[in-house]
Design an enzyme around this catalytic site. Structure first.
Site, PDB file in Angstrom:
ATOM      1  N   ASP A  90       0.788  -1.219  -0.006  1.00  0.00           N
ATOM      2  CA  ASP A  90      -0.139  -0.157  -0.047  1.00  0.00           C
ATOM      3  C   ASP A  90       0.792   1.014  -0.057  1.00  0.00           C
ATOM      4  O   ASP A  90       1.726   1.442   1.135  1.00  0.00           O
ATOM      5  CB  ASP A  90      -0.928   0.034   1.190  1.00  0.00           C
ATOM      6  N   LYS A 154      -6.825   3.450  -2.446  1.00  0.00           N
ATOM      7  CA  LYS A 154      -7.264   3.219  -0.681  1.00  0.00           C
ATOM      8  C   LYS A 154      -7.225   4.815  -0.360  1.00  0.00           C
ATOM      9  O   LYS A 154      -6.528   5.594  -0.695  1.00  0.00           O
ATOM     10  CB  LYS A 154      -6.064   2.628  -0.294  1.00  0.00           C
ATOM     11  N   LYS A 183     -10.211   0.301  -1.422  1.00  0.00           N
ATOM     12  CA  LYS A 183      -9.977   0.020  -0.088  1.00  0.00           C
ATOM     13  C   LYS A 183     -10.192   1.280   0.967  1.00  0.00           C
ATOM     14  O   LYS A 183      -9.670   2.223   0.679  1.00  0.00           O
ATOM     15  CB  LYS A 183      -8.376  -0.536   0.343  1.00  0.00           C
TER      16      LYS A 183
END
Length: 219
Positions: A90, A154, A183
């Site tokens: 991430d 995300k 996300k």
């Protein structure tokens, strides 16, 4: 294996995390059948060893939490994380570039991480830090992540003003379409929070309260 548990990246990114807490995190993820554990890079190899032989994946963070590392450092950090056993990374965008409208630089930064992960079956999620962006900037950052070849967008690091919002998740989903992952991370603590994020378009949720979410869902 419940559908809800597979939405959750069981997360411990506190700088105070200890080896024992990482071991506990992995065991909780195995017990509850979470999708991954998400840990800082220094703990990837330990988490990988602890989860070996289980379905639990290992997620880590790149350029975290500010996104202000150089592109070369983010690419190296990705390579190092994969060598240590990461299955997903991430990465945080350079928010300053986004705010200044330097979108080609933002895209190149993301692409470098995607390319560093390309030789391995490793998912790349792009943290936009939506609490610092306008709706238009959130949409453009999402478009740039798609263009750079990322697998997910995300919302948040969880270390800035606030975490995921339904509005941000909805914008991201509308921008990236049905196929890319979205996300929601930061502030998702209850079954109702999780349901709201999924309804808005999230396909994964980062949470430290995964066990409590599952317990509440079962009631």
């Amino acid at each position: 294996m419940s559908q809800t548990s597979q939405l959750i990246d069981h997360t411990l990114l506190a700088p105070t995390a200890t080896a024992g807490q990482i071991d506990t995190l992995v065991q909780e993820a195995v017990d509850h059948q979470f999708k991954t554990v998400c840990v800082n890079p220094t703990w990837v190899s330990r988490a990988h060893r602890a989860a070996e032989g289980t379905p639990v994946g290992i997620c880590t963070v790149i350029g975290f939490p500010l996104g202000a590392s150089t592109t070369a450092v983010k690419a190296f950090e990705t390579t190092d994380a994969i060598a240590n056993g990461a299955d997903e990374v991430d990465m945080v965008i350079n928010v300053g570039w986004a705010l200044a409208g330097a979108w080609d630089d933002v895209e190149a930064d993301i692409r470098a991480v995607v390319e560093a992960a390309a030789e391995s079956p490793v998912l790349v999620k792009v943290i936009l830090e939506t609490c610092l962006l306008t709706a238009e900037q959130t949409a453009e950052a999402s478009r740039r992540a798609v263009a750079a070849g990322a697998d997910f967008v995300k919302t948040s690091t969880g270390f800035s003003k606030h975490g995921a919002t339904v509005e941000a998740v909805r914008i991201m989903r509308e921008t990236v379409g049905p196929d890319l992952g979205v996300k929601a991370s930061g502030g998702v603590r209850t079954p109702e929070d999780l349901a709201a994020m999924v309804d808005a378009g999230a396909s994964r949720v980062g949470a430290s309260a995964g066990a409590a979410i599952l317990a509440g869902s079962a009631q």
